[in-house]
Design a protein around this motif. Structure first.
Motif, PDB file in Angstrom:
ATOM      1  N   ARG A  31       5.885   0.463  79.377  1.00  0.00           N
ATOM      2  CA  ARG A  31       5.892  -0.791  78.624  1.00  0.00           C
ATOM      3  C   ARG A  31       4.539  -1.440  78.857  1.00  0.00           C
ATOM      4  O   ARG A  31       4.085  -1.555  79.993  1.00  0.00           O
ATOM      5  CB  ARG A  31       7.012  -1.685  79.127  1.00  0.00           C
ATOM      6  N   LEU A  32       3.903  -1.865  77.768  1.00  0.00           N
ATOM      7  CA  LEU A  32       2.550  -2.401  77.847  1.00  0.00           C
ATOM      8  C   LEU A  32       2.485  -3.846  77.390  1.00  0.00           C
ATOM      9  O   LEU A  32       3.237  -4.260  76.507  1.00  0.00           O
ATOM     10  CB  LEU A  32       1.613  -1.587  76.951  1.00  0.00           C
ATOM     11  N   ASP A  33       1.556  -4.590  77.981  1.00  0.00           N
ATOM     12  CA  ASP A  33       1.153  -5.886  77.460  1.00  0.00           C
ATOM     13  C   ASP A  33      -0.210  -5.630  76.826  1.00  0.00           C
ATOM     14  O   ASP A  33      -1.221  -5.490  77.523  1.00  0.00           O
ATOM     15  CB  ASP A  33       1.048  -6.914  78.586  1.00  0.00           C
ATOM     16  N   LEU A  34      -0.224  -5.529  75.504  1.00  0.00           N
ATOM     17  CA  LEU A  34      -1.459  -5.156  74.813  1.00  0.00           C
ATOM     18  C   LEU A  34      -2.526  -6.242  74.893  1.00  0.00           C
ATOM     19  O   LEU A  34      -3.715  -5.934  74.905  1.00  0.00           O
ATOM     20  CB  LEU A  34      -1.158  -4.813  73.352  1.00  0.00           C
ATOM     21  N   ASP A  35      -2.102  -7.505  74.963  1.00  0.00           N
ATOM     22  CA  ASP A  35      -3.077  -8.592  75.065  1.00  0.00           C
ATOM     23  C   ASP A  35      -3.859  -8.519  76.372  1.00  0.00           C
ATOM     24  O   ASP A  35      -5.064  -8.713  76.397  1.00  0.00           O
ATOM     25  CB  ASP A  35      -2.390  -9.955  74.951  1.00  0.00           C
ATOM     26  N   GLN A  36      -3.142  -8.241  77.471  1.00  0.00           N
ATOM     27  CA  GLN A  36      -3.800  -8.186  78.778  1.00  0.00           C
ATOM     28  C   GLN A  36      -4.211  -6.767  79.163  1.00  0.00           C
ATOM     29  O   GLN A  36      -4.841  -6.566  80.197  1.00  0.00           O
ATOM     30  CB  GLN A  36      -2.877  -8.765  79.850  1.00  0.00           C
ATOM     31  N   GLU A  37      -3.809  -5.786  78.342  1.00  0.00           N
ATOM     32  CA  GLU A  37      -4.146  -4.380  78.573  1.00  0.00           C
ATOM     33  C   GLU A  37      -3.662  -3.886  79.932  1.00  0.00           C
ATOM     34  O   GLU A  37      -4.411  -3.289  80.704  1.00  0.00           O
ATOM     35  CB  GLU A  37      -5.652  -4.152  78.418  1.00  0.00           C
ATOM     36  N   VAL A  38      -2.388  -4.182  80.235  1.00  0.00           N
ATOM     37  CA  VAL A  38      -1.800  -3.735  81.495  1.00  0.00           C
ATOM     38  C   VAL A  38      -0.420  -3.135  81.244  1.00  0.00           C
ATOM     39  O   VAL A  38       0.245  -3.456  80.263  1.00  0.00           O
ATOM     40  CB  VAL A  38      -1.665  -4.893  82.520  1.00  0.00           C
ATOM     41  N   VAL A  39      -0.008  -2.266  82.159  1.00  0.00           N
ATOM     42  CA  VAL A  39       1.339  -1.720  82.145  1.00  0.00           C
ATOM     43  C   VAL A  39       2.254  -2.749  82.784  1.00  0.00           C
ATOM     44  O   VAL A  39       1.959  -3.261  83.869  1.00  0.00           O
ATOM     45  CB  VAL A  39       1.406  -0.386  82.923  1.00  0.00           C
ATOM     46  N   THR A  40       3.372  -3.079  82.122  1.00  0.00           N
ATOM     47  CA  THR A  40       4.291  -4.075  82.669  1.00  0.00           C
ATOM     48  C   THR A  40       5.619  -3.468  83.112  1.00  0.00           C
ATOM     49  O   THR A  40       6.390  -4.125  83.811  1.00  0.00           O
ATOM     50  CB  THR A  40       4.576  -5.190  81.653  1.00  0.00           C
ATOM     51  N   GLY A  41       5.890  -2.228  82.711  1.00  0.00           N
ATOM     52  CA  GLY A  41       7.155  -1.619  83.098  1.00  0.00           C
ATOM     53  C   GLY A  41       7.144  -0.121  82.913  1.00  0.00           C
ATOM     54  O   GLY A  41       6.305   0.425  82.188  1.00  0.00           O
ATOM     55  N   LEU A  42       8.074   0.535  83.590  1.00  0.00           N
ATOM     56  CA  LEU A  42       8.259   1.977  83.469  1.00  0.00           C
ATOM     57  C   LEU A  42       9.652   2.236  82.919  1.00  0.00           C
ATOM     58  O   LEU A  42      10.644   1.774  83.485  1.00  0.00           O
ATOM     59  CB  LEU A  42       8.123   2.663  84.831  1.00  0.00           C
ATOM     60  N   ALA A  43       9.722   2.961  81.814  1.00  0.00           N
ATOM     61  CA  ALA A  43      11.007   3.350  81.240  1.00  0.00           C
ATOM     62  C   ALA A  43      11.389   4.689  81.864  1.00  0.00           C
ATOM     63  O   ALA A  43      10.660   5.675  81.740  1.00  0.00           O
ATOM     64  CB  ALA A  43      10.902   3.481  79.721  1.00  0.00           C
ATOM     65  N   LEU A  44      12.520   4.705  82.575  1.00  0.00           N
ATOM     66  CA  LEU A  44      12.948   5.898  83.303  1.00  0.00           C
ATOM     67  C   LEU A  44      14.143   6.551  82.634  1.00  0.00           C
ATOM     68  O   LEU A  44      15.052   5.881  82.154  1.00  0.00           O
ATOM     69  CB  LEU A  44      13.332   5.554  84.741  1.00  0.00           C
ATOM     70  N   GLY A  45      14.137   7.862  82.654  1.00  0.00           N
ATOM     71  CA  GLY A  45      15.274   8.672  82.235  1.00  0.00           C
ATOM     72  C   GLY A  45      15.563   9.666  83.342  1.00  0.00           C
ATOM     73  O   GLY A  45      14.986   9.585  84.433  1.00  0.00           O
ATOM     74  N   GLU A  46      16.422  10.638  83.079  1.00  0.00           N
ATOM     75  CA  GLU A  46      16.785  11.633  84.099  1.00  0.00           C
ATOM     76  C   GLU A  46      17.106  10.924  85.410  1.00  0.00           C
ATOM     77  O   GLU A  46      16.591  11.278  86.471  1.00  0.00           O
ATOM     78  CB  GLU A  46      15.668  12.663  84.299  1.00  0.00           C
ATOM     79  N   LEU A  47      17.944   9.901  85.322  1.00  0.00           N
ATOM     80  CA  LEU A  47      18.215   9.031  86.463  1.00  0.00           C
ATOM     81  C   LEU A  47      19.059   9.682  87.541  1.00  0.00           C
ATOM     82  O   LEU A  47      19.836  10.599  87.268  1.00  0.00           O
ATOM     83  CB  LEU A  47      18.927   7.765  85.982  1.00  0.00           C
ATOM     84  N   ASN A  48      18.920   9.163  88.743  1.00  0.00           N
ATOM     85  CA  ASN A  48      19.765   9.546  89.865  1.00  0.00           C
ATOM     86  C   ASN A  48      21.178   9.048  89.552  1.00  0.00           C
ATOM     87  O   ASN A  48      21.431   7.846  89.545  1.00  0.00           O
ATOM     88  CB  ASN A  48      19.222   8.903  91.146  1.00  0.00           C
ATOM     89  N   GLY A  49      22.100   9.971  89.290  1.00  0.00           N
ATOM     90  CA  GLY A  49      23.459   9.625  88.896  1.00  0.00           C
ATOM     91  C   GLY A  49      24.193   8.799  89.928  1.00  0.00           C
ATOM     92  O   GLY A  49      24.945   7.887  89.585  1.00  0.00           O
ATOM     93  N   GLU A  50      23.990   9.096  91.202  1.00  0.00           N
ATOM     94  CA  GLU A  50      24.661   8.334  92.262  1.00  0.00           C
ATOM     95  C   GLU A  50      24.135   6.904  92.339  1.00  0.00           C
ATOM     96  O   GLU A  50      24.896   5.966  92.525  1.00  0.00           O
ATOM     97  CB  GLU A  50      24.466   9.020  93.616  1.00  0.00           C
ATOM     98  N   LEU A  51      22.847   6.742  92.177  1.00  0.00           N
ATOM     99  CA  LEU A  51      22.221   5.432  92.294  1.00  0.00           C
ATOM    100  C   LEU A  51      22.676   4.480  91.194  1.00  0.00           C
ATOM    101  O   LEU A  51      22.915   3.307  91.427  1.00  0.00           O
ATOM    102  CB  LEU A  51      20.696   5.585  92.258  1.00  0.00           C
ATOM    103  N   PHE A  52      22.815   4.990  89.967  1.00  0.00           N
ATOM    104  CA  PHE A  52      23.136   4.135  88.835  1.00  0.00           C
ATOM    105  C   PHE A  52      24.575   4.272  88.361  1.00  0.00           C
ATOM    106  O   PHE A  52      24.947   3.693  87.350  1.00  0.00           O
ATOM    107  CB  PHE A  52      22.169   4.419  87.686  1.00  0.00           C
ATOM    108  N   SER A  53      25.399   5.004  89.084  1.00  0.00           N
ATOM    109  CA  SER A  53      26.797   5.190  88.714  1.00  0.00           C
ATOM    110  C   SER A  53      27.510   3.847  88.575  1.00  0.00           C
ATOM    111  O   SER A  53      27.452   3.009  89.470  1.00  0.00           O
ATOM    112  CB  SER A  53      27.501   6.051  89.767  1.00  0.00           C
ATOM    113  N   GLY A  54      28.171   3.640  87.445  1.00  0.00           N
ATOM    114  CA  GLY A  54      28.898   2.405  87.210  1.00  0.00           C
ATOM    115  C   GLY A  54      28.026   1.243  86.775  1.00  0.00           C
ATOM    116  O   GLY A  54      28.514   0.164  86.474  1.00  0.00           O
ATOM    117  N   ARG A  55      26.721   1.447  86.738  1.00  0.00           N
ATOM    118  CA  ARG A  55      25.806   0.372  86.344  1.00  0.00           C
ATOM    119  C   ARG A  55      25.312   0.544  84.913  1.00  0.00           C
ATOM    120  O   ARG A  55      25.047  -0.441  84.237  1.00  0.00           O
ATOM    121  CB  ARG A  55      24.620   0.323  87.296  1.00  0.00           C
TER     122      ARG A  55
END
Length: 96
Positions: A31-55
């Motif tokens: 995720r980018l902020d184009l005005d400030q030219e910086v990365v503001t977030g990371l979109a993650l997939g292939e998640l740890n199933g135990e960590l995000f289970s039920g969330r």
């Protein structure tokens, strides 16, 4: 954190781990902020199933704020996601 400029595309595909060594997921996009030219977030997939289970629903991803990133190298280290998920009073900005 290494401040050497990198191509944003080099982040895609890297594995993300908490600073405690727990696998969180894999970077699918940024995720980018184009005005400030910086990365503001990371979109993650292939998640740890135990960590995000039920969330989040299976097959969904999450967006982590980039300020949680501690280091970028062969893998990306982030502040302890487990503590943030379990403590709703903290700065809990994981977005499904």
């Amino acid at each position: 954190m290494d401040e050497t400029p990198q191509e944003i595309t080099t982040l895609v595909g890297r594995e993300v781990y908490s600073n405690n060594g727990v696998f969180v997921g894999e970077v699918e996009d940024v995720r980018l902020d184009l005005d400030q030219e910086v990365v503001t977030g990371l979109a993650l997939g292939e998640l740890n199933g135990e960590l995000f289970s039920g969330r989040i629903d299976r097959g969904m991803g999450v967006l982590l704020p980039y300020r949680w990133v501690r280091a970028v190298g062969d893998v990306i280290l982030v502040n302890d996601v487990i503590e943030r998920l379990e403590s709703p009073e903290q700065d809990n900005e994981v977005v499904a």
